[in-house]
Motif scaffolding. Structure first.
Motif, short mmCIF file in Angstrom:
data_model
loop_
_atom_site.label_atom_id
_atom_site.label_comp_id
_atom_site.label_asym_id
_atom_site.label_seq_id
_atom_site.Cartn_x
_atom_site.Cartn_y
_atom_site.Cartn_z
N ARG A 1 -18.54 -11.82 -3.37
CA ARG A 1 -18.53 -10.37 -3.31
C ARG A 1 -17.15 -9.92 -2.83
N ILE A 2 -16.67 -8.83 -3.42
CA ILE A 2 -15.31 -8.35 -3.12
C ILE A 2 -15.39 -7.05 -2.33
N ARG A 3 -14.75 -7.04 -1.19
CA ARG A 3 -14.68 -5.82 -0.39
C ARG A 3 -13.23 -5.36 -0.34
N ARG A 4 -12.97 -4.21 -0.92
CA ARG A 4 -11.61 -3.69 -0.94
C ARG A 4 -11.20 -3.19 0.45
N ARG A 5 -9.96 -3.43 0.82
CA ARG A 5 -9.44 -3.01 2.12
C ARG A 5 -8.30 -2.01 1.92
N LEU A 6 -8.50 -1.08 1.01
CA LEU A 6 -7.46 -0.12 0.67
C LEU A 6 -7.72 1.22 1.33
N ALA A 7 -6.68 1.81 1.87
CA ALA A 7 -6.80 3.16 2.42
C ALA A 7 -6.99 4.15 1.28
N ALA A 8 -7.55 5.31 1.62
CA ALA A 8 -7.79 6.32 0.60
C ALA A 8 -6.49 6.76 -0.07
N ASN A 9 -5.40 6.67 0.67
CA ASN A 9 -4.11 7.09 0.10
C ASN A 9 -3.25 5.89 -0.32
N PHE A 10 -3.89 4.75 -0.62
CA PHE A 10 -3.14 3.58 -1.07
C PHE A 10 -2.37 3.92 -2.35
N ARG A 11 -1.16 3.44 -2.41
CA ARG A 11 -0.35 3.65 -3.62
C ARG A 11 0.66 2.52 -3.74
N TRP A 12 1.10 2.30 -4.97
CA TRP A 12 2.19 1.36 -5.18
C TRP A 12 3.49 1.99 -4.67
N ARG A 13 4.42 1.16 -4.29
CA ARG A 13 5.67 1.64 -3.71
C ARG A 13 6.44 2.50 -4.71
N VAL A 14 7.02 3.58 -4.21
CA VAL A 14 7.85 4.43 -5.06
C VAL A 14 9.06 3.62 -5.51
N ASN A 15 9.24 3.55 -6.83
CA ASN A 15 10.33 2.77 -7.43
C ASN A 15 10.27 1.30 -7.04
N GLY A 16 9.06 0.83 -6.71
CA GLY A 16 8.87 -0.57 -6.38
C GLY A 16 8.66 -1.41 -7.63
N PRO A 17 8.50 -2.72 -7.47
CA PRO A 17 8.36 -3.62 -8.62
C PRO A 17 7.23 -3.23 -9.57
N LEU B 1 -5.16 -0.90 4.09
CA LEU B 1 -3.82 -1.06 3.53
C LEU B 1 -3.40 0.20 2.79
N GLN B 2 -2.23 0.72 3.13
CA GLN B 2 -1.70 1.90 2.46
C GLN B 2 -0.67 1.54 1.41
N GLU B 3 0.03 0.45 1.63
CA GLU B 3 1.12 0.09 0.74
C GLU B 3 1.50 -1.37 0.96
N LEU B 4 1.89 -2.05 -0.10
CA LEU B 4 2.38 -3.41 0.02
C LEU B 4 3.88 -3.41 0.31
N THR B 5 4.38 -4.54 0.75
CA THR B 5 5.83 -4.67 0.92
C THR B 5 6.47 -4.90 -0.44
N GLN B 6 7.79 -4.77 -0.48
CA GLN B 6 8.53 -5.01 -1.72
C GLN B 6 8.27 -6.44 -2.21
N ALA B 7 8.30 -7.40 -1.29
CA ALA B 7 8.11 -8.81 -1.66
C ALA B 7 6.69 -9.06 -2.17
N GLN B 8 5.70 -8.43 -1.56
CA GLN B 8 4.32 -8.60 -2.00
C GLN B 8 4.11 -8.06 -3.40
N GLU B 9 4.65 -6.87 -3.66
CA GLU B 9 4.53 -6.31 -5.01
C GLU B 9 5.23 -7.21 -6.03
N GLN B 10 6.38 -7.75 -5.65
CA GLN B 10 7.10 -8.60 -6.57
C GLN B 10 6.30 -9.85 -6.88
N SER B 11 5.60 -10.38 -5.88
CA SER B 11 4.79 -11.59 -6.10
C SER B 11 3.66 -11.30 -7.08
#
Length: 249
Positions: A139-155, A75-85
């Motif tokens: 056990r937790i396994r993260r599924r984040l890309a190395a360049n994962f980031r929160w959305r620019v100007n996102g929630p 995962l590189q980025e969440l959607t606007q709705a996902q971040e809002q949730s």
């Protein structure tokens, strides 16, 4: 699919890509072909056997792991709705930040006032968002890309700017664990772009350092926030001093 399963599936693809068969693997390992088929079916290989197969494929073991990771959907980025949730659910927000910072289930449960049931419930929400994979034994396994980031100007970015920034800068930055560096100078657009690239390299070094220290006990690590910022900007206090021609440009 577990990491072990993914690794064996990647190995099978490498064998097919080089035109190798179970019979070839059996010869390399000194086993019967039936035994090799059983190893692949059960996905039960010793490290020594994996390294032997990699040697025969002229493949470094670390390359096999990197190939596996490259093939996974990260995962590189969440959607606007996902971040809002996440922003709308403070407990989910808390658990998400903990997970991104490498906390284990027990560390989240013991450090914060969340029951095991509530912690599991929030982790399952993050799994549905594809941020993590919740494995047996919590056990937790993260599924984040190395360049994962929160959305620019996102929630989430807006939340931090609104509620965290003032608290973050409410400090004299004079303790051993704090430092504030403010730089001011004149840069061309090309110079500004070069400095932004330098900041990006610093951000990668920060994340690499976090990854290298992820094996340390949680009580030896503490939350660390670093703010890197650059913009073409002038204090509003000086706005009235600008020449009219400059103000219109």
């Amino acid at each position: 699919m577990s990491q072990a399963d993914s690794l064996i599936e990647t190995l099978k693809r490498q064998l097919r890509a080089q035109g190798k068969t179970y019979a070839d693997v059996a010869r390399w390992l000194g086993l019967s072909e039936a035994s090799v088929k059983r190893l692949f079916a059960e996905k039960h290989f010793t490290l020594a056997r994996l390294e032997c197969i990699c040697d025969q494929l002229n493949l470094e073991f670390v390359e096999l792991v990197q190939t596996m990771q490259a093939g996974e959907q990260r995962l590189q980025e969440l959607t606007q709705a996902q971040e809002q949730s996440i922003v709308d659910d403070r407990e989910l927000f808390l658990v998400a930040v903990c997970v991104i910072n490498g906390y284990s289930f027990d560390e989240i449960h013991h450090q914060y006032q969340l029951s095991e049931l509530e912690c599991t419930r929030q982790l399952l929400k993050l799994e549905r968002l594809q941020l993590i994979e919740l494995l047996p034994g919590n056990r937790i396994r993260r599924r984040l890309a190395a360049n994962f980031r929160w959305r620019v100007n996102g929630p989430i970015q807006r939340f931090f700017q609104q509620y965290i920034a003032n608290e973050f800068f409410r400090s004299r930055f004079d303790s051993d664990s704090e430092k504030l560096v403010v730089l001011n100078g004149l840069l061309s657009p090309a110079g500004n772009a070069e400095w932004q690239q330098t900041m990006q390299r610093l951000a990668k070094e920060f994340h690499s350092l976090c990854e290298r220290e992820s094996g340390l006990p949680i009580h030896q690590r503490f939350g660390t926030t670093s703010v890197l910022a650059v913009r073409q900007w002038q204090y509003g206090l000086f706005q009235d001093y600008k020449r009219e021609a400059e103000a219109k440009s």
